[in-house]
Design a protein around this motif. Structure first.
Motif, short mmCIF file in Angstrom:
data_model
loop_
_atom_site.label_atom_id
_atom_site.label_comp_id
_atom_site.label_asym_id
_atom_site.label_seq_id
_atom_site.Cartn_x
_atom_site.Cartn_y
_atom_site.Cartn_z
N TYR A 77 0.86 -1.17 0.00
CA TYR A 77 0.00 0.00 0.00
C TYR A 77 0.90 1.23 0.00
O TYR A 77 1.86 1.31 0.79
N THR A 78 0.61 2.15 -0.90
CA THR A 78 1.38 3.39 -0.95
C THR A 78 0.41 4.58 -0.98
O THR A 78 -0.68 4.49 -1.53
N SER A 79 0.84 5.66 -0.41
CA SER A 79 0.07 6.90 -0.43
C SER A 79 1.06 8.06 -0.51
O SER A 79 2.00 8.14 0.29
N THR A 80 0.86 8.90 -1.50
CA THR A 80 1.71 10.06 -1.69
C THR A 80 0.83 11.30 -1.78
O THR A 80 -0.16 11.31 -2.52
N LYS A 81 1.19 12.32 -1.03
CA LYS A 81 0.44 13.57 -1.06
C LYS A 81 1.43 14.71 -1.26
O LYS A 81 2.37 14.87 -0.50
N VAL A 82 1.20 15.46 -2.34
CA VAL A 82 2.00 16.65 -2.61
C VAL A 82 1.03 17.82 -2.61
O VAL A 82 0.16 17.91 -3.49
N ASP A 83 1.16 18.68 -1.62
CA ASP A 83 0.19 19.75 -1.35
C ASP A 83 -1.20 19.13 -1.24
O ASP A 83 -1.45 18.35 -0.35
N ASP A 84 -2.11 19.44 -2.17
CA ASP A 84 -3.46 18.89 -2.09
C ASP A 84 -3.68 17.71 -3.04
O ASP A 84 -4.75 17.12 -3.05
N ALA A 85 -2.70 17.38 -3.85
CA ALA A 85 -2.82 16.26 -4.80
C ALA A 85 -2.39 14.96 -4.12
O ALA A 85 -1.33 14.89 -3.51
N LYS A 86 -3.27 13.95 -4.23
CA LYS A 86 -2.99 12.69 -3.55
C LYS A 86 -3.03 11.53 -4.56
O LYS A 86 -3.91 11.48 -5.43
N THR A 87 -2.09 10.59 -4.42
CA THR A 87 -2.05 9.37 -5.20
C THR A 87 -1.94 8.21 -4.23
O THR A 87 -1.13 8.24 -3.30
N SER A 88 -2.77 7.18 -4.42
CA SER A 88 -2.68 6.00 -3.57
C SER A 88 -2.62 4.76 -4.45
O SER A 88 -3.14 4.76 -5.57
N GLY A 89 -2.01 3.72 -3.93
CA GLY A 89 -1.86 2.50 -4.71
C GLY A 89 -1.96 1.26 -3.86
O GLY A 89 -1.71 1.29 -2.65
N PHE A 90 -2.33 0.17 -4.51
CA PHE A 90 -2.45 -1.13 -3.86
C PHE A 90 -1.83 -2.16 -4.79
O PHE A 90 -2.06 -2.14 -6.00
#
Length: 190
Positions: A77-90
């Motif tokens: 599980y990954t989660s990346t947040k740059v300012d208000d933009a979010k990317t998550s993965g499984f």
């Protein structure tokens, strides 16, 4: 004569007790052993007004088919947040590991692992990634059930493609045995 007999008997008893301790110790791995392991990482960085946070959780399970070969499988599980933009993965991964000295306190391994990861951002764009990784690993048992693990380098290949019309796959590979890609984790043997 009695002193010699008692001395020999005492030495035999100590040797027997020592041998029993070694055979009853369950450090290391054996055929039929099962273990849970995993890594977790969090980082936060700020440069000017831009702030980024990253979280990774990777639990896995392994089962020894033979004295030196284990089947492994895991989740990512990954989660990346740059300012208000979010990317998550499984993602899912499965493979096999070969251990050189599995029954000892310290063992070296090499593995082969296939993985699949899907990531989605705030704009609902999905990126699917298929990978092959051949990592080198170390395990050090700190007790009968717990070990500190590490994996690094090795050979890796990935192919990633966005789930949009006209997207092309981006492929890459790498070979590295340096310590720049090392990860540490914990292992619990059942």
């Amino acid at each position: 004569m009695k002193k010699i007999i008692f001395t020999v008997a005492a030495l035999c008893a100590i040797s027997f007790a020592n041998a029993q301790d070694k055979t009853e110790s369950s450090e290391g791995f054996a055929k039929g052993d099962m273990y849970f392991s995993g890594t977790a990482a969090f980082s936060s960085e700020k440069e000017g007004d831009i702030k980024s946070d990253d979280l990774t959780l990777s639990p896995s399970v392994g089962y020894f088919l033979t004295e030196k070969i284990a089947l492994v499988g895991g989740l990512d599980y990954t989660s990346t947040k740059v300012d208000d933009a979010k990317t998550s993965g499984f993602g899912l991964n499965a493979g096999v590991k070969y251990f050189w000295t599995p029954a000892s306190k310290f063992s070296l391994s090499i593995g082969g692992q296939l993985s699949y990861m899907t990531e989605k951002d705030d704009a609902d764009i999905k990126v699917n990634t298929i990978g092959l990784n051949v990592p080198v690993g170390l395990n050090y048992f700190v007790s009968d059930r717990f070990a500190i693990t590490s994996e690094w380098g090795g050979f890796g290949y990935t192919s990633a493609k966005a789930d949009v019309d006209g997207a092309e796959a981006a492929t890459g590979f790498g070979l590295g045995l340096d310590m720049s890609t090392i990860s540490f984790g914990l292992l619990y043997k059942l």
